[in-house]
Design an enzyme around this catalytic site. Structure first.
Site, PDB file in Angstrom:
ATOM      1  N   ASP A 181       0.948  -1.146  -0.014  1.00 11.78           N
ATOM      2  CA  ASP A 181      -0.038   0.043   0.016  1.00 11.78           C
ATOM      3  C   ASP A 181       0.993   1.297  -0.026  1.00 11.78           C
ATOM      4  OD1 ASP A 181      -2.299  -1.681   0.220  1.00 11.78           O
ATOM      5  OD2 ASP A 181      -2.386  -1.636   2.357  1.00 11.78           O
TER       6      ASP A 181
HETATM    7  N1  URA Z   1      -1.466  -5.796   4.206  1.00 12.83           N
HETATM    8  C1  URA Z   1      -1.759  -4.468   4.204  1.00 12.83           C
HETATM    9  O1  URA Z   1      -2.838  -4.383   4.851  1.00 12.83           O
HETATM   10  N2  URA Z   1      -1.166  -3.415   3.392  1.00 12.83           N
HETATM   11  C2  URA Z   1       0.007  -3.885   2.800  1.00 12.83           C
HETATM   12  O2  URA Z   1       0.513  -2.853   2.076  1.00 12.83           O
HETATM   13  C3  URA Z   1       0.505  -5.299   2.883  1.00 12.83           C
HETATM   14  C4  URA Z   1      -0.261  -6.120   3.646  1.00 12.83           C
END
Ligand code: URA
Length: 249
Positions: free
Chosen positions: A109
């Site tokens: 993310d």
């Molecule tokens: N889980 C999440 O919520 N975000 C990420 O970027 C990776 C794993």
């Protein structure tokens, strides 16, 4: 030359040339941007034999370089996409200049930090990110709230949130006090926003998320924004593939 019925599927050839993932290659085909021997390709089922020329946007593919893999320490505040519709800064426009064109192995993310694998071979990316590979993705997580280990232990059998089934989550409380806690969380599939959603289901908000491990590869001491190549011999062994096997034979 007539279109061959044997050979490799065209999307696989495009992915291997490092242009994009196999799925994105299928999109390029659907958009009419791919040609085989000068003729627009209409189906991803098209096979490409020896001596045939594949072109994307009129540019013939060059011979694939040997497949390479890098560890990258993604900073927070970069989106993992080649083109962001919202115009946010991307990982790919912030990479060290010496790197060839690469794709990422899965995504993190916008605000997630830590280990992101990069490769010049879309096929290798696909193999590494398949949930069936069962590779552990390990994160250090800073949480708003006061979690207990007993709460975390319930996640070990997997949880279903809003109809989405998440596999076993191994969460260990590292320290807790005041308004925040730190934990280590391991998952195997890497579904969209998996760690955040699972923690939210316990009433905990993720304040910081740092991936420290992806299968046999570790973030280690790699500084933020830095890349380091993983020797081919090492990652090929982990993937169970011999040398140069990703090139057409
Ligand atoms: N889980 C999440 O919520 N975000 C990420 O970027 C990776 C794993």
């Amino acid at each position: 030359m007539a279109e061959p019925s044997t050979g490799e599927r065209i999307a696989k050839i495009i992915a291997r040339a490092g242009i994009c993932s196999r799925r994105d290659a299928e999109k390029l085909i659907a958009e009419g941007r791919v040609a085989l021997d000068g003729k627009t390709v209409t189906t991803p089922a098209t096979k490409v034999g020896e001596g045939h020329v594949v072109a994307v946007d009129g540019k013939p593919l060059t011979e694939p370089e040997s497949a390479r893999l890098w560890r990258y320490h993604k900073p927070s505040g970069l989106v993992v996409t080649h083109k962001d519709p919202q115009g946010r800064p991307t990982v790919f426009t912030n990479l060290p200049k010496q790197l060839p064109r690469v794709v990422s192995v899965g995504r993190l993310d916008f605000n997630t930090e830590g280990l992101l694998l990069l490769t010049n071979d879309g096929e290798i990316a696909r193999r590494l990110e398949l949930p069936t590979g069962g590779w552990v993705r390990k994160y250090r997580v800073r949480l708003f709230g006061k979690p207990t280990q007993a709460q975390f232990d319930k996640l070990a059998e997997g949880v279903t949130i809003d109809g989405v089934k998440y596999g076993p989550v191994i969460a260990d409380l590292e320290r807790s006090g005041g308004t925040h806690a730190w934990a280590t969380v391991s998952i195997k599939e890497g579904k969209n926003r998996e760690v955040k959603r699972v923690m939210e289901s316990l009433g905990l908000k993720v304040a910081r998320l740092i991936r420290v491990q992806f299968g046999p590869f570790h973030l280690g001491q790699l500084a933020e924004g830095e890349v380091e190549e993983i020797p081919a011999k090492l990652w090929r062994e982990h993937l169970g593939i011999g040398r140069k096997k990703t090139k057409p034979e």
